[in-house]
Design a protein around this motif. Structure first.
Motif, PDB file in Angstrom:
ATOM      1  N   MET A 155      28.319  18.316  22.949  1.00  0.00           N
ATOM      2  CA  MET A 155      28.501  18.522  24.347  1.00  0.00           C
ATOM      3  C   MET A 155      28.929  19.968  24.639  1.00  0.00           C
ATOM      4  N   ALA A 156      28.192  20.888  25.706  1.00  0.00           N
ATOM      5  CA  ALA A 156      28.771  21.960  26.873  1.00  0.00           C
ATOM      6  C   ALA A 156      29.502  21.372  27.801  1.00  0.00           C
ATOM      7  N   GLU A 157      30.766  22.396  28.244  1.00  0.00           N
ATOM      8  CA  GLU A 157      30.656  21.882  29.551  1.00  0.00           C
ATOM      9  C   GLU A 157      30.163  22.757  30.630  1.00  0.00           C
ATOM     10  N   ARG A 158      29.349  22.016  31.399  1.00  0.00           N
ATOM     11  CA  ARG A 158      28.662  22.505  32.744  1.00  0.00           C
ATOM     12  C   ARG A 158      28.938  22.801  33.405  1.00  0.00           C
ATOM     13  N   LEU A 159      29.005  24.327  34.368  1.00  0.00           N
ATOM     14  CA  LEU A 159      30.147  25.358  34.551  1.00  0.00           C
ATOM     15  C   LEU A 159      28.025  25.344  36.400  1.00  0.00           C
ATOM     16  N   ALA A 160      28.942  23.525  36.888  1.00  0.00           N
ATOM     17  CA  ALA A 160      28.208  23.513  37.933  1.00  0.00           C
ATOM     18  C   ALA A 160      28.647  24.637  39.199  1.00  0.00           C
ATOM     19  N   GLY A 161      27.672  25.143  39.676  1.00  0.00           N
ATOM     20  CA  GLY A 161      28.055  26.353  41.053  1.00  0.00           C
ATOM     21  C   GLY A 161      28.679  25.155  42.343  1.00  0.00           C
ATOM     22  N   LYS A 162      28.164  24.625  42.365  1.00  0.00           N
ATOM     23  CA  LYS A 162      28.727  23.780  43.926  1.00  0.00           C
ATOM     24  C   LYS A 162      29.969  23.941  43.935  1.00  0.00           C
ATOM     25  N   ALA A 163      30.774  23.475  42.752  1.00  0.00           N
ATOM     26  CA  ALA A 163      32.249  23.636  42.599  1.00  0.00           C
ATOM     27  C   ALA A 163      32.678  24.901  43.450  1.00  0.00           C
ATOM     28  N   VAL A 164      31.954  25.819  42.724  1.00  0.00           N
ATOM     29  CA  VAL A 164      32.730  27.216  42.863  1.00  0.00           C
ATOM     30  C   VAL A 164      32.149  27.668  44.905  1.00  0.00           C
ATOM     31  N   ALA A 165      30.888  27.380  44.982  1.00  0.00           N
ATOM     32  CA  ALA A 165      30.751  27.782  46.229  1.00  0.00           C
ATOM     33  C   ALA A 165      31.769  27.304  47.232  1.00  0.00           C
ATOM     34  N   ASP A 166      31.874  25.829  47.369  1.00  0.00           N
ATOM     35  CA  ASP A 166      32.793  24.635  47.808  1.00  0.00           C
ATOM     36  C   ASP A 166      34.055  24.996  48.133  1.00  0.00           C
ATOM     37  N   ALA A 167      34.681  25.504  47.384  1.00  0.00           N
ATOM     38  CA  ALA A 167      36.210  26.990  47.059  1.00  0.00           C
ATOM     39  C   ALA A 167      36.081  27.869  47.916  1.00  0.00           C
ATOM     40  N   MET A 168      34.985  28.165  46.962  1.00  0.00           N
ATOM     41  CA  MET A 168      35.108  29.610  47.865  1.00  0.00           C
ATOM     42  C   MET A 168      34.546  29.004  50.066  1.00  0.00           C
ATOM     43  N   THR A 198      35.215  49.874  47.714  1.00  0.00           N
ATOM     44  CA  THR A 198      34.770  50.170  49.692  1.00  0.00           C
ATOM     45  C   THR A 198      32.897  49.577  49.940  1.00  0.00           C
ATOM     46  N   GLY A 199      32.484  49.279  47.846  1.00  0.00           N
ATOM     47  CA  GLY A 199      31.083  49.177  47.780  1.00  0.00           C
ATOM     48  C   GLY A 199      31.024  47.775  47.399  1.00  0.00           C
ATOM     49  N   PHE A 200      29.839  47.547  47.807  1.00  0.00           N
ATOM     50  CA  PHE A 200      29.328  46.448  47.802  1.00  0.00           C
ATOM     51  C   PHE A 200      28.427  45.719  46.518  1.00  0.00           C
ATOM     52  N   PRO A 201      28.726  45.048  44.862  1.00  0.00           N
ATOM     53  CA  PRO A 201      27.799  44.443  44.421  1.00  0.00           C
ATOM     54  C   PRO A 201      26.811  43.593  45.022  1.00  0.00           C
ATOM     55  N   PRO A 202      25.266  43.862  44.337  1.00  0.00           N
ATOM     56  CA  PRO A 202      24.959  42.788  44.662  1.00  0.00           C
ATOM     57  C   PRO A 202      25.139  41.526  44.277  1.00  0.00           C
ATOM     58  N   CYS A 203      24.453  40.418  45.186  1.00  0.00           N
ATOM     59  CA  CYS A 203      24.978  39.374  44.697  1.00  0.00           C
ATOM     60  C   CYS A 203      25.305  38.377  43.913  1.00  0.00           C
ATOM     61  N   THR A 204      24.494  38.226  43.202  1.00  0.00           N
ATOM     62  CA  THR A 204      23.592  37.500  41.594  1.00  0.00           C
ATOM     63  C   THR A 204      24.802  37.559  40.772  1.00  0.00           C
ATOM     64  N   PRO A 205      25.037  39.638  40.453  1.00  0.00           N
ATOM     65  CA  PRO A 205      25.805  39.962  39.800  1.00  0.00           C
ATOM     66  C   PRO A 205      27.317  39.173  40.364  1.00  0.00           C
ATOM     67  N   THR A 206      27.714  39.443  40.891  1.00  0.00           N
ATOM     68  CA  THR A 206      28.894  38.496  41.464  1.00  0.00           C
ATOM     69  C   THR A 206      29.055  37.697  41.804  1.00  0.00           C
ATOM     70  N   ALA A 207      27.540  36.563  41.856  1.00  0.00           N
ATOM     71  CA  ALA A 207      27.897  35.297  42.223  1.00  0.00           C
ATOM     72  C   ALA A 207      28.124  34.647  40.263  1.00  0.00           C
ATOM     73  N   CYS A 208      28.040  35.571  39.402  1.00  0.00           N
ATOM     74  CA  CYS A 208      28.150  35.464  37.935  1.00  0.00           C
ATOM     75  C   CYS A 208      29.847  35.570  38.126  1.00  0.00           C
ATOM     76  N   MET A 209      30.615  36.652  38.383  1.00  0.00           N
ATOM     77  CA  MET A 209      31.732  36.494  38.036  1.00  0.00           C
ATOM     78  C   MET A 209      32.167  35.580  38.989  1.00  0.00           C
ATOM     79  N   ASP A 210      32.228  35.713  40.217  1.00  0.00           N
ATOM     80  CA  ASP A 210      33.201  34.655  40.575  1.00  0.00           C
ATOM     81  C   ASP A 210      32.678  32.818  39.902  1.00  0.00           C
ATOM     82  N   ILE A 211      31.745  33.302  39.609  1.00  0.00           N
ATOM     83  CA  ILE A 211      31.691  31.680  38.506  1.00  0.00           C
ATOM     84  C   ILE A 211      32.656  31.386  37.142  1.00  0.00           C
ATOM     85  N   LEU A 212      32.427  32.621  36.573  1.00  0.00           N
ATOM     86  CA  LEU A 212      33.551  32.750  35.630  1.00  0.00           C
ATOM     87  C   LEU A 212      35.020  32.843  35.933  1.00  0.00           C
ATOM     88  N   LYS A 213      35.453  33.248  37.175  1.00  0.00           N
ATOM     89  CA  LYS A 213      37.017  33.696  37.840  1.00  0.00           C
ATOM     90  C   LYS A 213      37.484  32.046  37.592  1.00  0.00           C
TER      91      LYS A 213
END
Length: 287
Positions: free
Chosen positions: A1-14, A135-150
């Protein structure tokens, strides 16, 4: 059974971290503010706008919605975007797209000042992302992917990362962000030879192709990490949503996986606020 990488925990910490930043910036007499530009009232735009406003409220950040009629003409809308961009109170700008057909979207996107372009709408912002200019901002969705991995401490240095999808919104920019972390990156798409085998070779697979449940068991292998960016109507369950990954097939095989809903999408509005705060800091000489 895979570990579920829930976004809520990431969002709450951020959000906890961003709330502290906003408090510190406010102590200097400045309030970070997001400007939301919306033409018409598409349900998906209104849904995302509601999430962005809620996130702003939760961290003490300001926002202002600039709403325009769906039949607005090019010249009037150009002036409106220029006006929002010149507003010194606005630090970051989110403009919903696609725009109505009577508008020249490419021209209008590039009226947004690069220093306020917190979702990478302009060519100038894209250039900064592709040249590793911080100084450039990547799109929010790819950045969210990276924040989850981190957040989940998933190693990328030297790992094989496969990006399924080559859009300017997710596929290409997330590949650039993975390269920054020293991953070995392959971008694949519908014309890739033996696509399942290429995906199955990955240590980390980012699925961003926009096709419901396309990634099946033959696309994955044990030990993989799967980040599912897709948000599609579930063909088997009307009114419900699913990702680009067939979760039921893939989850028993892989090591870690983001759910849909509740994964990447849960983090994107927090990234929007994070990048607006960073823009505010840069504009006010706080970094």
């Amino acid at each position: 059974m895979a570990e579920r990488l829930a976004g809520k925990a990431v969002a709450d910490a951020m959000k906890a971290e961003l709330s502290q930043k906003v408090t510190a910036i406010k102590a200097k007499g400045i309030t970070p503010k997001l400007g939301i530009i919306r033409v018409g009232a598409r349900p998906d735009d209104l849904f995302y706008e509601g999430g962005a406003k809620k996130t702003c409220d939760s961290i003490g950040m300001a926002y202002q919605v600039f709403e325009y009629p769906a039949d607005i003409e090019q010249a009037a809308f150009e002036q409106a975007v220029i006006s929002v961009g010149a507003n010194k109170e606005i630090n970051g700008i989110l403009m919903f797209a696609p725009l109505p057909k009577q508008l020249d979207e490419k021209k209008i996107r590039n009226l947004i000042p690069v220093e306020k372009d917190v979702d990478c709408m302009t060519i100038g912002s894209a250039a900064k992302v592709y040249t590793d200019d911080p100084t450039g901002f990547p799109p929010c969705t790819p950045t969210a992917c990276m924040d989850i991995l981190k957040f989940y401490n998933i190693p990328l240095k030297g790992k094989k990362a496969v990006v399924l999808g080559r859009s300017q919104v997710v596929g290409k920019p997330v590949a650039m962000l993975l390269l920054r972390e020293h991953a070995t990156v392959t971008i694949c798409h519908s014309r890739t030879d033996d696509l399942p085998a290429v995906c199955a070779d990955a240590d980390v697979l980012i699925a961003a192709v926009g096709r419901a449940k396309m990634v099946k068991a033959n696309f994955v292998k044990p030990g993989q990490v799967i980040i599912d960016v897709g948000i599609n109507e579930d063909p088997a369950n009307p009114g419900k949503y699913c990702g680009d990954v067939d979760y039921a097939e893939v989850e028993p095989i892989v090591a870690k996986i983001t759910p849909v809903p509740g994964g990447v999408g849960s983090v994107t509005t927090v990234v929007l606020c994070k990048q607006t705060i960073q823009a505010c800091e840069m504009q006010n000489g706080l970094v």
